[in-house]
Design an enzyme around this catalytic site. Structure first.
Site, PDB file in Angstrom:
ATOM      1  CE  LYS A  13      -8.760   4.918  -1.198  1.00 41.49           C
ATOM      2  NZ  LYS A  13      -9.766   5.613  -0.368  1.00 41.49           N
ATOM      3  NE  ARG A  88      -6.648   4.912   4.548  1.00 35.67           N
ATOM      4  CZ  ARG A  88      -7.733   4.226   4.188  1.00 35.67           C
ATOM      5  NH1 ARG A  88      -7.663   2.956   3.947  1.00 35.67           N
ATOM      6  NH2 ARG A  88      -8.881   4.843   4.077  1.00 35.67           N
ATOM      7  NE  ARG A 127     -18.485   6.813   1.935  1.00 35.74           N
ATOM      8  CZ  ARG A 127     -17.255   6.393   1.631  1.00 35.74           C
ATOM      9  NH1 ARG A 127     -16.809   6.482   0.397  1.00 35.74           N
ATOM     10  NH2 ARG A 127     -16.471   5.933   2.554  1.00 35.74           N
ATOM     11  NE  ARG A 160     -17.965   3.428   6.614  1.00 33.05           N
ATOM     12  CZ  ARG A 160     -17.223   3.215   5.526  1.00 33.05           C
ATOM     13  NH1 ARG A 160     -17.593   2.326   4.631  1.00 33.05           N
ATOM     14  NH2 ARG A 160     -16.109   3.865   5.337  1.00 33.05           N
ATOM     15  NE  ARG A 171     -12.237   8.104   6.737  1.00 34.95           N
ATOM     16  CZ  ARG A 171     -13.157   7.504   5.990  1.00 34.95           C
ATOM     17  NH1 ARG A 171     -14.423   7.838   6.104  1.00 34.95           N
ATOM     18  NH2 ARG A 171     -12.811   6.584   5.126  1.00 34.95           N
TER      19      ARG A 171
HETATM   20  P1  AMP Z   1     -11.729   2.817   4.165  1.00 33.12           P
HETATM   21  O1  AMP Z   1     -12.978   2.004   4.089  1.00 33.12           O
HETATM   22  O2  AMP Z   1     -10.650   2.329   3.207  1.00 33.12           O
HETATM   23  O3  AMP Z   1     -11.967   4.291   4.022  1.00 33.12           O
HETATM   24  O4  AMP Z   1     -11.112   2.582   5.629  1.00 33.12           O
HETATM   25  C1  AMP Z   1     -11.809   2.942   6.789  1.00 33.12           C
HETATM   26  C2  AMP Z   1     -10.848   3.083   7.961  1.00 33.12           C
HETATM   27  O5  AMP Z   1     -10.153   1.846   8.182  1.00 33.12           O
HETATM   28  C3  AMP Z   1      -9.748   4.104   7.772  1.00 33.12           C
HETATM   29  O6  AMP Z   1     -10.179   5.421   8.093  1.00 33.12           O
HETATM   30  C4  AMP Z   1      -8.689   3.591   8.739  1.00 33.12           C
HETATM   31  O7  AMP Z   1      -9.015   3.884  10.085  1.00 33.12           O
HETATM   32  C5  AMP Z   1      -8.803   2.096   8.577  1.00 33.12           C
HETATM   33  N1  AMP Z   1      -7.901   1.594   7.521  1.00 33.12           N
HETATM   34  C6  AMP Z   1      -8.255   1.010   6.333  1.00 33.12           C
HETATM   35  N2  AMP Z   1      -7.170   0.679   5.618  1.00 33.12           N
HETATM   36  C7  AMP Z   1      -6.087   1.061   6.357  1.00 33.12           C
HETATM   37  C8  AMP Z   1      -4.669   0.997   6.160  1.00 33.12           C
HETATM   38  N3  AMP Z   1      -4.139   0.498   5.044  1.00 33.12           N
HETATM   39  N4  AMP Z   1      -3.883   1.487   7.148  1.00 33.12           N
HETATM   40  C9  AMP Z   1      -4.392   1.994   8.276  1.00 33.12           C
HETATM   41  N5  AMP Z   1      -5.706   2.104   8.519  1.00 33.12           N
HETATM   42  C10 AMP Z   1      -6.563   1.634   7.579  1.00 33.12           C
END
Ligand code: AMP
Length: 213
Positions: A13, A88, A127, A160, A171
């Site tokens: 996404k 989320r 990744r 990462r 996750r």
């Molecule tokens: P992402 O890069 O979007 O996969 O985000 C990486 C991590 O950041 C996630 O696994 C969460 O720990 C945190 N995170 C990002 N966006 C949110 C959100 N809207 N609510 C809560 N945690 C978030």
């Protein structure tokens, strides 16, 4: 045009959100990127967020919502935006709707990039992210020109912490429990559109632009 991207971690996404942002000239707002920038800068928010992110858990709603609402009030967001990684949880979606309703606005599209769990685990282990600028690659699907080096800034590419297999499984379960209910939420609002995320990246994008027009 106000767009929300839904989908499991690793569904692609973020990649699609960047392409949408470019095509429609709207900002790409990724809460994950905002947190990672804060971690890099060593801010208080970054320190708090990191403890959750490293375990594959969600950062608490109260640390996320105001951050996003403030960001959406910036000048570059008047024409719209593509939100990647937010909302989320149901409370985040409700907070977003409430903040938008105050300005007589609403989300136009929620796009679910659908990929089964078994594909996700395979994808995430390949990744790589740049320690310098945060650009993401995939060792098979989107390789850098030179192995281990970022095309954009020359930084080192790493796996990462939150993309490591044990964290990915966590996750995914967090996604099913807390984020998947948003599919119903936006279906009820009548704005959910689902695209198949298992096809090549440009085909996913074509499906999305056919929806957005
Ligand atoms: P992402 O890069 O979007 O996969 O985000 C990486 C991590 O950041 C996630 O696994 C969460 O720990 C945190 N995170 C990002 N966006 C949110 C959100 N809207 N609510 C809560 N945690 C978030």
């Amino acid at each position: 045009m106000k767009i929300i991207m839904l989908g499991a971690p690793g569904a692609g996404k973020g990649t699609q959100a960047k392409m949408i942002a470019e095509k429609y000239s709207i900002p790409h707002i990724s809460t994950g990127d905002i947190f990672r920038a804060n971690i890099k800068e060593g801010t208080e928010l970054g320190k708090k967020a990191k403890t959750y992110m490293d375990k594959g858990e969600l950062v608490p709603d109260e640390l996320v919502v105001d951050l996003v609402v403030d960001r959406l009030a910036k000048d570059d967001a008047v024409k719209g935006y593509v939100l990647d990684g937010f909302p989320r949880t149901i409370p985040q979606a409700e907070a977003l709707d409430a903040a938008l309703a105050k300005r007589n606005e609403k989300v136009d599209f929620a796009i679910d990039v659908n990929v089964p769990d078994e594909n996700i685990v395979k994808r995430m282990s390949g990744r790589r992210a740049c320690v310098g600028c945060g650009a993401t690659y995939h060792i098979v699907n989107v390789p850098p020109k030179k192995e281990g080096i970022c095309d954009t800034c020359g930084g080192e590419l790493i796996l990462r912490d939150d993309d490591k297999p044990e964290t990915v499984l966590n996750r995914l379960s967090v996604y099913h429990e807390q984020t998947q209910p948003l599919i119903d939420y936006y279906t009820k609002e009548g704005i959910l559109k689902t695209v198949d995320g298992t096809v090549p990246m440009m085909d996913v994008f074509s499906a999305i632009t056919a929806i957005l027009g």
